[in-house]
Design an enzyme around this catalytic site. Structure first.
Site, PDB file in Angstrom:
ATOM      1  N   GLY A  55       0.875  -1.257  -0.183  1.00 49.34           N
ATOM      2  CA  GLY A  55       0.038   0.017  -0.064  1.00 49.34           C
ATOM      3  C   GLY A  55       0.946   1.233  -0.058  1.00 49.34           C
ATOM      4  O   GLY A  55       0.664   2.472   0.622  1.00 49.34           O
ATOM      5  N   ASN A  57       1.248   3.493  -2.239  1.00 48.93           N
ATOM      6  CA  ASN A  57       0.988   4.718  -3.231  1.00 48.93           C
ATOM      7  C   ASN A  57       0.179   5.667  -2.376  1.00 48.93           C
ATOM      8  O   ASN A  57      -0.205   6.810  -3.207  1.00 48.93           O
ATOM      9  CB  ASN A  57       0.214   4.122  -4.436  1.00 48.93           C
ATOM     10  CG  ASN A  57      -0.986   3.315  -3.970  1.00 48.93           C
ATOM     11  OD1 ASN A  57      -1.212   2.347  -3.192  1.00 48.93           O
ATOM     12  ND2 ASN A  57      -2.267   4.029  -4.374  1.00 48.93           N
ATOM     13  N   SER A  58      -0.167   5.469  -1.089  1.00 51.02           N
ATOM     14  CA  SER A  58      -1.072   6.269  -0.615  1.00 51.02           C
ATOM     15  C   SER A  58      -0.803   6.430   0.972  1.00 51.02           C
ATOM     16  O   SER A  58      -0.186   5.734   1.531  1.00 51.02           O
ATOM     17  CB  SER A  58      -2.621   5.862  -0.776  1.00 51.02           C
ATOM     18  OG  SER A  58      -3.346   6.678  -0.139  1.00 51.02           O
ATOM     19  N   GLY A  59      -1.257   7.714   1.467  1.00 55.12           N
ATOM     20  CA  GLY A  59      -1.195   7.833   3.085  1.00 55.12           C
ATOM     21  C   GLY A  59       0.285   7.572   3.699  1.00 55.12           C
ATOM     22  O   GLY A  59       1.209   8.126   3.269  1.00 55.12           O
ATOM     23  N   LEU A  60       0.299   6.442   4.695  1.00 55.18           N
ATOM     24  CA  LEU A  60       1.415   6.270   5.319  1.00 55.18           C
ATOM     25  C   LEU A  60       2.406   5.746   4.658  1.00 55.18           C
ATOM     26  O   LEU A  60       3.429   5.715   4.871  1.00 55.18           O
ATOM     27  CB  LEU A  60       0.573   5.475   6.708  1.00 55.18           C
ATOM     28  CG  LEU A  60      -0.088   5.974   7.879  1.00 55.18           C
ATOM     29  CD1 LEU A  60      -0.637   4.876   8.620  1.00 55.18           C
ATOM     30  CD2 LEU A  60       0.600   6.973   8.622  1.00 55.18           C
ATOM     31  N   SER A 193      -3.955  -0.888  14.579  1.00 45.33           N
ATOM     32  CA  SER A 193      -4.554   0.402  14.808  1.00 45.33           C
ATOM     33  C   SER A 193      -5.049   0.216  16.548  1.00 45.33           C
ATOM     34  O   SER A 193      -5.302  -0.857  17.012  1.00 45.33           O
ATOM     35  CB  SER A 193      -5.767   0.513  14.192  1.00 45.33           C
ATOM     36  OG  SER A 193      -6.642   1.339  14.786  1.00 45.33           O
ATOM     37  N   TYR A 218     -13.238  -4.360  11.057  1.00 41.36           N
ATOM     38  CA  TYR A 218     -12.173  -3.642  11.168  1.00 41.36           C
ATOM     39  C   TYR A 218     -11.334  -3.985  12.316  1.00 41.36           C
ATOM     40  O   TYR A 218     -10.214  -4.308  12.379  1.00 41.36           O
ATOM     41  CB  TYR A 218     -12.296  -2.060  11.081  1.00 41.36           C
ATOM     42  CG  TYR A 218     -10.854  -1.237  10.995  1.00 41.36           C
ATOM     43  CD1 TYR A 218     -10.073  -1.473   9.769  1.00 41.36           C
ATOM     44  CD2 TYR A 218     -10.306  -0.591  11.984  1.00 41.36           C
ATOM     45  CE1 TYR A 218      -8.726  -0.802   9.862  1.00 41.36           C
ATOM     46  CE2 TYR A 218      -9.321   0.209  11.804  1.00 41.36           C
ATOM     47  CZ  TYR A 218      -8.454   0.045  10.884  1.00 41.36           C
ATOM     48  OH  TYR A 218      -7.421   0.776  10.583  1.00 41.36           O
TER      49      TYR A 218
HETATM   50  N1  LIG Z   1      -5.368   6.648   8.665  1.00 45.03           N
HETATM   51  C1  LIG Z   1      -5.329   6.523  10.008  1.00 45.03           C
HETATM   52  O1  LIG Z   1      -5.783   7.444  10.773  1.00 45.03           O
HETATM   53  C2  LIG Z   1      -5.072   4.917  10.544  1.00 45.03           C
HETATM   54  C3  LIG Z   1      -5.038   4.854  11.888  1.00 45.03           C
HETATM   55  C4  LIG Z   1      -4.723   3.739  12.432  1.00 45.03           C
HETATM   56  C5  LIG Z   1      -4.294   2.563  11.675  1.00 45.03           C
HETATM   57  N2  LIG Z   1      -4.058   2.964  10.073  1.00 45.03           N
HETATM   58  C6  LIG Z   1      -3.577   2.060   9.427  1.00 45.03           C
HETATM   59  O2  LIG Z   1      -2.680   2.337   8.570  1.00 45.03           O
HETATM   60  C7  LIG Z   1      -2.252   1.594   7.372  1.00 45.03           C
HETATM   61  C8  LIG Z   1      -2.166   2.420   6.063  1.00 45.03           C
HETATM   62  O3  LIG Z   1      -3.503   3.302   5.906  1.00 45.03           O
HETATM   63  P1  LIG Z   1      -3.554   4.964   5.461  1.00 45.03           P
HETATM   64  O4  LIG Z   1      -4.050   5.405   6.590  1.00 45.03           O
HETATM   65  O5  LIG Z   1      -2.401   5.097   4.889  1.00 45.03           O
HETATM   66  O6  LIG Z   1      -4.730   4.771   4.414  1.00 45.03           O
HETATM   67  P2  LIG Z   1      -4.580   4.954   2.823  1.00 45.03           P
HETATM   68  O7  LIG Z   1      -4.289   5.926   2.466  1.00 45.03           O
HETATM   69  O8  LIG Z   1      -6.315   4.409   2.238  1.00 45.03           O
HETATM   70  O9  LIG Z   1      -3.502   3.662   2.176  1.00 45.03           O
HETATM   71  C9  LIG Z   1      -4.148   2.357   2.458  1.00 45.03           C
HETATM   72  C10 LIG Z   1      -3.237   1.487   1.308  1.00 45.03           C
HETATM   73  O10 LIG Z   1      -3.611   0.075   1.267  1.00 45.03           O
HETATM   74  C11 LIG Z   1      -3.728  -0.352  -0.084  1.00 45.03           C
HETATM   75  N3  LIG Z   1      -4.801  -1.160  -0.324  1.00 45.03           N
HETATM   76  C12 LIG Z   1      -5.985  -1.602   0.124  1.00 45.03           C
HETATM   77  N4  LIG Z   1      -6.452  -2.548  -0.287  1.00 45.03           N
HETATM   78  C13 LIG Z   1      -5.624  -3.195  -0.841  1.00 45.03           C
HETATM   79  C14 LIG Z   1      -5.306  -4.542  -1.418  1.00 45.03           C
HETATM   80  N5  LIG Z   1      -6.521  -5.269  -1.321  1.00 45.03           N
HETATM   81  N6  LIG Z   1      -4.236  -4.875  -1.900  1.00 45.03           N
HETATM   82  C15 LIG Z   1      -3.190  -3.973  -2.091  1.00 45.03           C
HETATM   83  N7  LIG Z   1      -3.231  -2.906  -1.229  1.00 45.03           N
HETATM   84  C16 LIG Z   1      -4.405  -2.629  -0.867  1.00 45.03           C
HETATM   85  C17 LIG Z   1      -4.374   1.065  -0.755  1.00 45.03           C
HETATM   86  O11 LIG Z   1      -4.415   0.826  -2.110  1.00 45.03           O
HETATM   87  P3  LIG Z   1      -5.289   1.859  -3.117  1.00 45.03           P
HETATM   88  O12 LIG Z   1      -4.896   2.991  -2.986  1.00 45.03           O
HETATM   89  O13 LIG Z   1      -5.079   1.286  -4.340  1.00 45.03           O
HETATM   90  O14 LIG Z   1      -6.853   1.761  -2.359  1.00 45.03           O
HETATM   91  C18 LIG Z   1      -3.456   2.082  -0.257  1.00 45.03           C
HETATM   92  O15 LIG Z   1      -2.188   2.178  -0.821  1.00 45.03           O
HETATM   93  C19 LIG Z   1      -3.651   0.737   7.473  1.00 45.03           C
HETATM   94  O16 LIG Z   1      -3.280  -0.536   7.744  1.00 45.03           O
HETATM   95  C20 LIG Z   1      -4.621   1.471   8.318  1.00 45.03           C
HETATM   96  O17 LIG Z   1      -5.507   0.194   8.871  1.00 45.03           O
HETATM   97  C21 LIG Z   1      -4.372   4.044   9.527  1.00 45.03           C
END
Ligand SMILES: NC(=O)c1ccc[n+]([C@@H]2O[C@H](COP(=O)([O-])OP(=O)(O)OC[C@H]3O[C@@H](n4cnc5c(N)ncnc54)[C@H](OP(=O)(O)O)[C@@H]3O)[C@@H](O)[C@H]2O)c1
Ligand SMILES: *[C@@H]1O[C@H](CO)[C@@H](O)[C@H](O)[C@H]1NC(C)=O
Length: 337
Positions: A55, A57-60, A193, A218
């Site tokens: 993952g 390409n986005s966010g963390l 999380s 989740y």
């Molecule tokens: N943001 C928060 O506040 C927060 C808090 C606690 C934990 N987290 C955890 O942090 C991690 C990163 O999340 P983020 O906040 O950075 O969110 P995000 O911006 O939505 O990034 C999530 C990434 O996971 C990828 N992904 C989703 N489904 C997938 C699949 N089937 N196969 C491969 N890749 C997949 C997405 O790809 P696409 O772009 O193609 O959809 C994206 O690159 C997650 O595990 C999340 O549970 C985040």
């Protein structure tokens, strides 16, 4: 009525404004980080190291990729959508002043590979390619995640959040363990999380066929991430491969894509998130720390937040549940028939 509501909104906006200003002026303090971060980063050079980030390409994941690239790692972006991943890679290379053809040379490198964690076939194909092409793997960051989606199933019929967040990463990690071991000392970093606390591993309905609650699903998947980490750490004792798990805090990313916010509430939500949520780079600090800091050399099976070890609640420390989850996961992903 309307006037009172308006007054409340104005008062809240003024009060909030001061808080935001404080938070934006002193972001490091607000994120609970010391000023040592920049100095520490200099010590964490990743030259010659290969890192896989799911993952990315986005966010963390994207923020961690950028930072590890800056520290000169070879970063493999494991992403489900090759077009979105190539675009992110192009942007990151441009930010870093790297050309797309540049290989090694101690300057860091970005490689895009397709990985859909909602397909066991895709996980297997990804690992096959990695095992063929990569001579070493120093760090695996299990970062990709999906949050509170409507009821959906993966290609193999698993509930989507459990399937992607836990099972896909479970198979991925197991298939890459040999390469991680031969590259030891090496590290696995798992992004969970704080919401794990509302989870429970209900073995009678892991695919939520009897009842689907998207928040519970989740939390269950993020609890599974922690139990997986603890059981894997036990299995990896004396191998030179460590595995740790973290929570990033609340971060402004695309994770909330399945959450519907009414149009009128959007500006307020954006304001609150701008003021109080971490930026992706702030949120990715613990992933980067666990992937690269000499401070955690040899540390394994622990839970981190804000680059510090934290205590877990009892539901995440049940070793019997962890072992049972491991055994069932092996069967579900077809590692054991
Ligand atoms: N943001 C928060 O506040 C927060 C808090 C606690 C934990 N987290 C955890 O942090 C991690 C990163 O999340 P983020 O906040 O950075 O969110 P995000 O911006 O939505 O990034 C999530 C990434 O996971 C990828 N992904 C989703 N489904 C997938 C699949 N089937 N196969 C491969 N890749 C997949 C997405 O790809 P696409 O772009 O193609 O959809 C994206 O690159 C997650 O595990 C999340 O549970 C985040
Ligand atoms: C769904 O699960 C959460 C816990 O994760 C719980 O707080 C909530 O009450 C549940 N909702 C329903 C409708 O059961």
């Amino acid at each position: 009525m309307a006037a009172t509501a308006a007054a409340v909104v104005v008062a809240a906006a003024l009060g909030g404004g001061l808080l935001l200003l404080a938070r934006r002026l002193w972001p490091a303090a607000a994120a609970g980080k010391g000023s040592a971060t920049a100095a520490a980063a200099a010590l964490c050079r990743m030259e010659g190291k290969t890192v896989i980030i799911t993952g990315a390409n986005s966010g963390l994941g994207r923020a961690a990729a950028a930072e590890l690239l800056r520290r000169r790692a070879r970063v493999i972006m494991a992403c489900r959508d090759p077009a979105r991943a190539e675009e992110a890679a192009r942007e990151l290379r441009a930010e870093m002043g790297l050309s797309s053809r540049e290989r090694g040379g101690g300057r860091g490198e970005l490689v895009v590979r397709q990985l859909d964690l909602a397909s066991l076939g895709s996980v297997r194909r990804f690992c096959q390619q990695v095992l063929q092409e990569e001579s070493r793997l120093d760090v695996l960051i299990n970062n990709a995640g999906i949050f509170q989606c409507p009821y959906m199933k993966t290609e193999d019929g698993f509930e989507m959040q459990f399937g992607v967040n836990h099972l896909g990463h479970f198979l991925l990690t197991n298939l890459l363990l040999g390469l991680l071991k031969s590259s030891a000392p090496s590290r696995i970093v798992v992004v969970s999380s704080k919401l794990y606390k509302y989870g429970e591993i209900n073995f009678d309905d892991l695919n939520s066929e009897l009842n689907y609650n998207k928040s519970f699903a989740y939390s269950r998947s993020k609890l599974a991430n922690i139990l997986f980490t603890r059981e894997l750490a036990r299995r990896l004792e004396n191998t030179g491969v460590t595995v740790n798990v973290l929570h990033p805090g609340i971060v402004r990313t695309n994770l909330g894509r399945h959450i519907h916010i009414p149009l009128l509430a959007k500006p307020l939500f954006n304001l609150v998130s701008w003021a109080f949520f971490k930026t992706p780079l702030e949120g990715a600090q613990t992933s980067i720390y666990l992937a690269s800091s000499p401070e955690v050399e040899g540390v394994s099976g622990k839970y981190f937040g804000n680059c510090k070890e934290e205590q877990l609640l009892p539901n995440a420390m049940d070793d019997l549940v962890a072992r049972k989850l491991w055994d069932i996961s092996e069967v579900m992903v077809g590692l054991l028939k």
